[in-house]
Design an enzyme around this catalytic site. Structure first.
Site, PDB file in Angstrom:
ATOM      1  N   LYS A  22     -16.043  61.424  93.458  1.00 23.99           N
ATOM      2  CA  LYS A  22     -16.029  59.967  93.681  1.00 23.99           C
ATOM      3  C   LYS A  22     -17.303  59.321  93.148  1.00 23.99           C
ATOM      4  CE  LYS A  22     -13.480  60.374  98.095  1.00 23.99           C
ATOM      5  NZ  LYS A  22     -13.630  60.306  99.556  1.00 23.99           N
TER       6      LYS A  22
ATOM      7  N   ARG B  71      -5.711  62.258 108.797  1.00 24.63           N
ATOM      8  CA  ARG B  71      -4.891  61.058 109.009  1.00 24.63           C
ATOM      9  C   ARG B  71      -3.408  61.363 108.865  1.00 24.63           C
ATOM     10  NH1 ARG B  71      -8.061  57.734 104.636  1.00 24.63           N
ATOM     11  NH2 ARG B  71      -7.702  59.782 103.774  1.00 24.63           N
TER      12      ARG B  71
ATOM     13  N   HIS C 290     -13.731  56.463 111.003  1.00 23.27           N
ATOM     14  CA  HIS C 290     -14.847  57.421 111.071  1.00 23.27           C
ATOM     15  C   HIS C 290     -15.542  57.334 112.436  1.00 23.27           C
ATOM     16  CE1 HIS C 290     -15.057  56.843 106.455  1.00 23.27           C
ATOM     17  NE2 HIS C 290     -14.576  58.049 106.675  1.00 23.27           N
TER      18      HIS C 290
ATOM     19  N   SER D 204     -11.605  54.274 103.299  1.00 27.47           N
ATOM     20  CA  SER D 204     -12.758  53.533 102.757  1.00 27.47           C
ATOM     21  C   SER D 204     -12.379  52.843 101.448  1.00 27.47           C
ATOM     22  CB  SER D 204     -13.920  54.493 102.501  1.00 27.47           C
ATOM     23  OG  SER D 204     -14.382  55.022 103.707  1.00 27.47           O
TER      24      SER D 204
HETATM   25  O1  PNS Z   1     -15.334  61.797 102.862  1.00 26.63           O
HETATM   26  P1  PNS Z   1     -15.003  62.788 101.768  1.00 26.63           P
HETATM   27  O2  PNS Z   1     -15.343  62.208 100.411  1.00 26.63           O
HETATM   28  O3  PNS Z   1     -13.592  63.287 101.835  1.00 26.63           O
HETATM   29  O4  PNS Z   1     -15.970  64.044 102.016  1.00 26.63           O
HETATM   30  C1  PNS Z   1     -15.967  65.141 101.130  1.00 26.63           C
HETATM   31  C2  PNS Z   1     -17.273  65.925 101.281  1.00 26.63           C
HETATM   32  C3  PNS Z   1     -18.467  65.026 101.029  1.00 26.63           C
HETATM   33  C4  PNS Z   1     -17.360  66.495 102.679  1.00 26.63           C
HETATM   34  C5  PNS Z   1     -17.244  67.083 100.227  1.00 26.63           C
HETATM   35  O5  PNS Z   1     -17.138  66.562  98.945  1.00 26.63           O
HETATM   36  C6  PNS Z   1     -18.491  67.972 100.330  1.00 26.63           C
HETATM   37  O6  PNS Z   1     -18.510  68.858 101.138  1.00 26.63           O
HETATM   38  N1  PNS Z   1     -19.530  67.692  99.495  1.00 26.63           N
HETATM   39  C7  PNS Z   1     -20.776  68.428  99.522  1.00 26.63           C
HETATM   40  C8  PNS Z   1     -20.844  69.450  98.380  1.00 26.63           C
HETATM   41  C9  PNS Z   1     -20.022  70.685  98.705  1.00 26.63           C
HETATM   42  O7  PNS Z   1     -20.362  71.507  99.538  1.00 26.63           O
HETATM   43  N2  PNS Z   1     -18.884  70.832  98.005  1.00 26.63           N
HETATM   44  C10 PNS Z   1     -17.961  71.916  98.197  1.00 26.63           C
HETATM   45  C11 PNS Z   1     -16.925  71.563  99.242  1.00 26.63           C
HETATM   46  S1  PNS Z   1     -15.702  72.836  99.440  1.00 26.63           S
END
Ligand code: PNS
Length: 167
Positions: A37, A86, A13, A124
């Protein structure tokens, strides 16, 4: 804006943040909730860790994000969403998210940065697993994160050795 759950932040990150800070005038690291998650660290803990890790980058700010990612991006006037890629296995999930975000906010594009090959295997969840089992994760996460993981999983001091340990 570089969003993610960062549970916890890894050197992968940090690599994406550092490179984004060279590409964009300002980078907002948005610490978000991923409904798929169950995080180990609270939103506040994750935000604090990232603030500490990004102290040396003057054009990077860390903010907690609750709610819809694109709504937050619009609110702060972000021109792009940055995500790290990745491996091929990341692609489908990232493609789905980028497509959905683009439908919701066509003016904000998603930019993908290929993760440095050194961190291509890093996640992570793998770091948490290693730390939980008492392994040394200092090659994979910033020192402050290694300490927090150690406090979470081994509060009585067993597990990750401190950097001053002789052995
Ligand atoms: O590090 P991650 O868990 O892959 O990140 C995913 C994240 C947090 C970017 C995604 O879950 C997100 O955007 N969450 C906020 C809520 C939202 O807008 N959800 C719709 C995404 S299309």
């Amino acid at each position: 804006m570089y969003p993610g759950s960062f549970d916890p932040p890894t050197l992968g990150h940090l690599d994406v943040i550092t490179r984004s800070a060279q590409l964009f005038d300002e980078v907002i690291v948005a610490v978000a909730i991923n409904s798929q998650k169950r995080p180990l660290f609270t939103l506040q803990e994750r935000t604090e860790m990232l603030e500490q890790c990004c102290q040396h980058l003057p054009n990077v700010r860390v903010l907690a994000l609750e709610g819809l990612l694109v709504a937050f991006a619009q609110q702060i006037g972000a021109c792009a969403i940055v995500r790290g890629l990745r491996a091929v296995s990341d692609f489908e999930y990232e493609f789905q998210m980028a497509t959905m975000n683009r439908q919701l906010a066509p003016e904000i594009d998603t930019c993908f940065l290929m993760t440095h090959q050194q961190y291509a295997f890093l996640s992570s969840s793998m770091v948490k697993e290693v730390a939980r089992l008492g392994g040394d994760v200092r090659a994979f996460v910033p020192e402050v994160v290694a300490q927090r993981l150690s406090q979470k999983f081994h509060p009585k001091g067993a597990g990750v050795p401190s950097p001053t340990d002789e052995s």
